[in-house]
Scaffold this active site. Structure first.
Site, short mmCIF file in Angstrom:
data_model
loop_
_atom_site.label_atom_id
_atom_site.label_comp_id
_atom_site.label_asym_id
_atom_site.label_seq_id
_atom_site.Cartn_x
_atom_site.Cartn_y
_atom_site.Cartn_z
N ASP A 1 0.12 15.93 14.80
CA ASP A 1 1.23 16.61 15.46
C ASP A 1 0.74 17.86 16.17
OD1 ASP A 1 3.01 14.76 14.40
OD2 ASP A 1 3.33 15.94 12.58
N PHE B 1 14.36 14.34 9.62
CA PHE B 1 12.96 14.00 9.91
C PHE B 1 12.88 12.86 10.91
CE2 PHE B 1 8.80 12.06 8.56
CZ PHE B 1 8.02 13.06 9.12
N GLU C 1 1.40 5.62 0.73
CA GLU C 1 0.94 6.88 1.31
C GLU C 1 1.33 8.03 0.39
OE1 GLU C 1 1.34 8.01 5.60
OE2 GLU C 1 2.58 9.63 4.77
N SER D 1 0.87 -1.17 0.00
CA SER D 1 0.00 0.00 0.00
C SER D 1 0.91 1.23 0.00
CB SER D 1 -0.93 0.01 1.22
OG SER D 1 -0.19 -0.11 2.43
N HIS E 1 3.66 -1.17 3.88
CA HIS E 1 3.13 0.17 3.59
C HIS E 1 4.31 1.07 3.24
CE1 HIS E 1 0.11 3.29 3.63
NE2 HIS E 1 0.80 4.02 4.50
#
Length: 305
Positions: A112, A222, A19, A17, A272
């Site tokens: 967040d 990140f 994102e 999958s 994912h």
């Protein structure tokens, strides 16, 4: 040598999958939907579209999800939803908007803090206090697939992994049907986490999140904010290649493919992938692993058949 030759058994039955995030310009929109077209060739189980804190990308998220769902033979599309910076009524309205578009799968996240990752989180006055409450708000409205987040290396705001697992259990008790993990690079971290999740009596699928590394420096920055660790072995393999794009891409392809193959060897069948709205590196990784695909130039009806 193709990885299909090296790993003929492990690649069978793998599901993927993707994102995506909403585009901020016409140029980015064109890039996103070209990426969606290319990656649809791998017959993803579903694709997801992110949603900004406090609905900062609400309009773009709605538009993107609508276009994905209305495409002929569309890939099943899940909408991210957060509860930061909004009242319960405002969040409920957004849920209704997504449902009206045909969304039947939500990614329910706290979101967040308004000050960014690493700043203190305070529930919005009159809002849902956390992701568990948001899951409940969704499932009370009908039968939906609801995915939630999981953190193999601990959420940066949690006191420990046990607190993370307790929150995951609360989300499951409220109706969550799947967990998608934060990206990680050491599969041992994931396996240890999964063992603890199962020991806690949580039986929903926990799908590992894989991030192919387009830019090492960006990913390290990140990851530091997210509480994820980039192993020194990966830094050693990529650090000296940042000024050599083709070599960096080739090594990054092998790193992500190796991670997926190792996960498959540990019995994982669902992956994912955080696409970053770009297809070249993701496609290279999936091709190296040996994922089945169809001609991306076929119509979406053919892709979905």
């Amino acid at each position: 040598m193709a990885l299909t030759t090296l790993y003929p058994a492990e690649r069978g039955g793998l599901r993927v999958s993707f994102e995506y995030f909403p585009p901020k310009s016409d140029e980015m929109e064109a890039q996103l939907f070209e990426t969606v077209r290319v990656l649809a060739a791998y017959r993803p189980a579903f694709q997801t579209v992110t949603y900004g804190a406090g609905g900062s990308t609400k309009a773009r998220s709605l538009t993107t999800v609508k276009r994905m769902l209305q495409a002929p033979g569309a890939v099943p599309t899940a909408a991210h939803l957060t509860c930061v910076g909004a009242t319960r009524e405002e969040v409920d309205h957004v849920i209704d908007e997504f449902v009206a578009l045909g969304v039947r799968h939500f990614i329910a996240l706290r979101g967040d803090p308004p000050g960014g990752i690493g700043t203190a989180y305070t529930p919005f006055p009159g809002g849902y206090e956390n992701a568990a409450a948001l899951v409940s708000a969704i499932t009370k409205r009908g039968t939906f697939e609801v995915s939630v987040s999981a953190y193999p290396e601990k959420h940066p705001e949690s006191r420990d992994t046990a607190a993370d697992i307790d929150m995951l259990k609360r989300k499951v008790d409220n109706g969550a049907t799947r967990a998608l993990t934060q990206f990680f690079f050491d599969n041992n971290d994931f396996e240890r986490y999964l063992d603890r999740v199962r020991a806690a009596g949580i039986t929903i699928p926990v799908v590992p999140g894989v991030l192919p590394i387009n830019h090492l420096t960006q990913v390290r920055n990140f990851a530091g904010k997210c509480g994820a660790r980039v192993p020194e072995a990966i830094i050693a393999r990529l650090g000296h290649l940042e000024g050599v794009p083709h070599e960096h891409a080739r090594e990054a392809t092998h790193i992500a493919a190796e991670q997926i193959v190792d996960l498959a060897r540990r019995g994982i069948r669902d992956i994912h992938v955080y696409s970053m709205n770009r297809s070249p590196l993701v496609s290279a990784v999936l091709d190296l692993v040996g994922f089945d695909k169809v001609d991306p130039d076929l119509t979406r009806n053919d892709v979905a058949a």
